[in-house]
Design a protein around this motif. Structure first.
Motif, mmCIF file in Angstrom:
data_model
loop_
_atom_site.group_PDB
_atom_site.id
_atom_site.type_symbol
_atom_site.label_atom_id
_atom_site.label_comp_id
_atom_site.label_asym_id
_atom_site.label_seq_id
_atom_site.Cartn_x
_atom_site.Cartn_y
_atom_site.Cartn_z
ATOM 1 N N ILE A 102 25.261 39.973 35.280
ATOM 2 C CA ILE A 102 24.596 39.867 33.973
ATOM 3 C C ILE A 102 25.657 40.030 32.894
ATOM 4 N N LYS A 103 25.748 39.009 32.020
ATOM 5 C CA LYS A 103 26.786 38.996 30.982
ATOM 6 C C LYS A 103 26.149 39.037 29.596
ATOM 7 N N PHE A 104 26.784 39.803 28.698
ATOM 8 C CA PHE A 104 26.305 39.850 27.321
ATOM 9 C C PHE A 104 27.343 39.250 26.378
ATOM 10 N N TYR A 105 26.883 38.362 25.502
ATOM 11 C CA TYR A 105 27.724 37.730 24.483
ATOM 12 C C TYR A 105 27.295 38.274 23.115
ATOM 13 N N GLY A 106 28.204 39.010 22.449
ATOM 14 C CA GLY A 106 27.838 39.560 21.144
ATOM 15 C C GLY A 106 29.054 40.123 20.436
ATOM 16 N N CYS A 107 28.805 40.960 19.415
ATOM 17 C CA CYS A 107 29.933 41.447 18.612
ATOM 18 C C CYS A 107 29.719 42.869 18.127
ATOM 19 N N HIS A 108 30.833 43.478 17.725
ATOM 20 C CA HIS A 108 30.834 44.819 17.132
ATOM 21 C C HIS A 108 31.940 44.861 16.089
ATOM 22 N N PRO A 125 26.038 48.689 33.857
ATOM 23 C CA PRO A 125 26.329 47.579 34.778
ATOM 24 C C PRO A 125 26.175 46.169 34.191
ATOM 25 N N VAL A 126 26.675 45.962 32.960
ATOM 26 C CA VAL A 126 26.621 44.640 32.324
ATOM 27 C C VAL A 126 28.053 44.198 32.023
ATOM 28 N N ASN A 127 28.355 42.921 32.270
ATOM 29 C CA ASN A 127 29.686 42.371 31.977
ATOM 30 C C ASN A 127 29.809 42.179 30.460
#
Length: 396
Positions: A102-108, A125-127
């Motif tokens: 499971i991959k998350f695409y986002g920003c900080h 447990p997230v990429n």
């Protein structure tokens, strides 16, 4: 034979949640900052308001008001929040042991909140290799929770800073995002450039054979712009035919459809050719429907919430709040879809997915904040299993 790896990629809302429990929505302070009319920037139970709009509405600094509402105390918990990331984390936790990613695409941003998010997400447990630093300010939300509101069922109010999420655009989604088994657009109204391009992003996902899931968040940007018009989901209604599964709560369903009841809202989504829809309604029944190839035909029907959890909430046998219940509901649905894909099912079972969603959302009421940090991999699913077994008996 080794089973194919199941991949899930999600983009949308990820932020720092600062949670203040036991803030009375009936106090004079709260009522003095309450909304008088739709989209005016005031506080409203169950809804979200942007910090800048709230400051404009009150003509005061938000920090001053927050001190007033919370009697100057520190947050009860600072946690990872946001309708996309919390759902993905829960899905990853309950599918532990599955051949999946499971991959998350986002920003900080480059600030303290950004460091907090990074260090927290590294324990989950997230990429997060596509979680990029941009802009100046990490998105955050101050969550005020009143567990006694709505006859003890509880409710929250969200004051949100979009921060660097203003800068996050579709260019940050690579080809691998669109090669996933499931793509999730979660709370995209708080990532405006993703939200505005939903039509094209969903189209591209469908053309690549992905299962598309959209879960919504209170869209204050459109609420403020047109308080009397229905909210667009992306630029226009062309988003709907490319959504395999839409998950939304009652308030959001009514605002997206412009209707007055959830049954009529459901009819709106059906007429817009949405593949399948789940509408949650707090402590009330969940409404579901499907009419696509993925789930087959499921006539509009209801499922109840968990009696076992409702009883514990009524008897105060817990120390939690309702923050993240909806996000964990979505995570439970994603987890169920992953289990079903892993079994090689050609037609997925929407009722089974909703069941795991209901139990996941209910279980989140038993701890503070949406994200649960496990002591060991698989712990959360283990803790949820008795509730799941109870619920299956309940709906039999």
């Amino acid at each position: 034979m080794l089973k194919k790896k199941i991949t899930v990629s999600g983009t949308g809302c990820c932020l720092v949640d600062r949670l203040y429990n036991n803030v009375s929505f009936y106090s004079n302070a709260f009522l003095s900052y309450s909304s008088k009319k739709r989209g005016d920037g005031g506080l409203s139970p169950g809804h979200l308001v942007l910090k800048e709009e709230f400051e404009e509405y009150t003509k005061k600094n938000f920090q001053v008001i927050l001190n007033e509402l919370t009697a100057g105390r520190a947050p009860d918990k600072i946690n990872v929040g946001g309708p996309c990331i919390v759902a993905l984390i829960h899905a990853a936790q309950i599918t532990f042991g599955l051949n999946s990613e499971i991959k998350f695409y986002g920003c900080h941003g480059p600030d303290e909140n950004g460091s907090f998010l990074l260090s927290s997400l590294q324990k989950l447990p997230v990429n997060i290799s596509h979680f990029k630093q941009m802009g100046n300010l990490t998105p955050s939300t101050d969550v005020l929770s009143d567990p006694s509101y709505d006859n003890g069922h509880g409710e929250r109010v969200f004051v949100n800073s979009i921060g660097s999420a203003w800068d996050y655009s579709p260019e940050n989604l690579d080809n691998n995002f669109f090669k996933s088994d499931i793509v999730v657009f979660g709370g995209s109204a708080l990532v405006p450039q993703i939200h505005d391009n939903l039509v094209e992003l969903l189209q591209q996902s469908k053309e690549n054979g992905c299962i598309t899931l959209v879960n919504t968040v209170f869209d204050f940007v459109n609420e403020k712009a047109n308080p009397h018009k229905r909210w667009p989901l992306g630029k226009n209604d062309e988003s709907y035919p490319n959504i395999d599964l839409l998950i939304t709560d009652r308030d959001e369903a009514l605002r997206l459809s412009g209707e007055k009841s959830i049954e009529k809202a459901m009819q709106f989504f059906i007429e817009k050719q949405t593949g399948a829809v789940i509408i949650t309604n707090g402590a009330k029944n969940v409404l579901l429907y499907a009419g696509n190839e993925l789930f087959g035909r499921v006539e509009m029907r209801e499922l109840p919430v968990s009696d076992a959890i409702s009883k514990r909430i009524r008897e105060k046998v817990y120390n939690g709040d309702t923050t993240g219940c909806g996000d964990n509901f979505v995570g439970g649905v994603i987890g169920s879809l992953m289990f079903q894909l892993n079994e090689g099912k050609m037609k997925l079972d929407l009722e089974a997915a909703t069941t795991l969603g209901i139990v996941s959302g209910s279980y989140a009421c038993l701890y503070i904040g949406g994200t649960y940090f496990e002591k060991y991999p698989g712990e959360k699913y283990e803790l949820m299993t008795p509730v799941l077994n109870d619920y299956k008996k309940q709906i039999k």
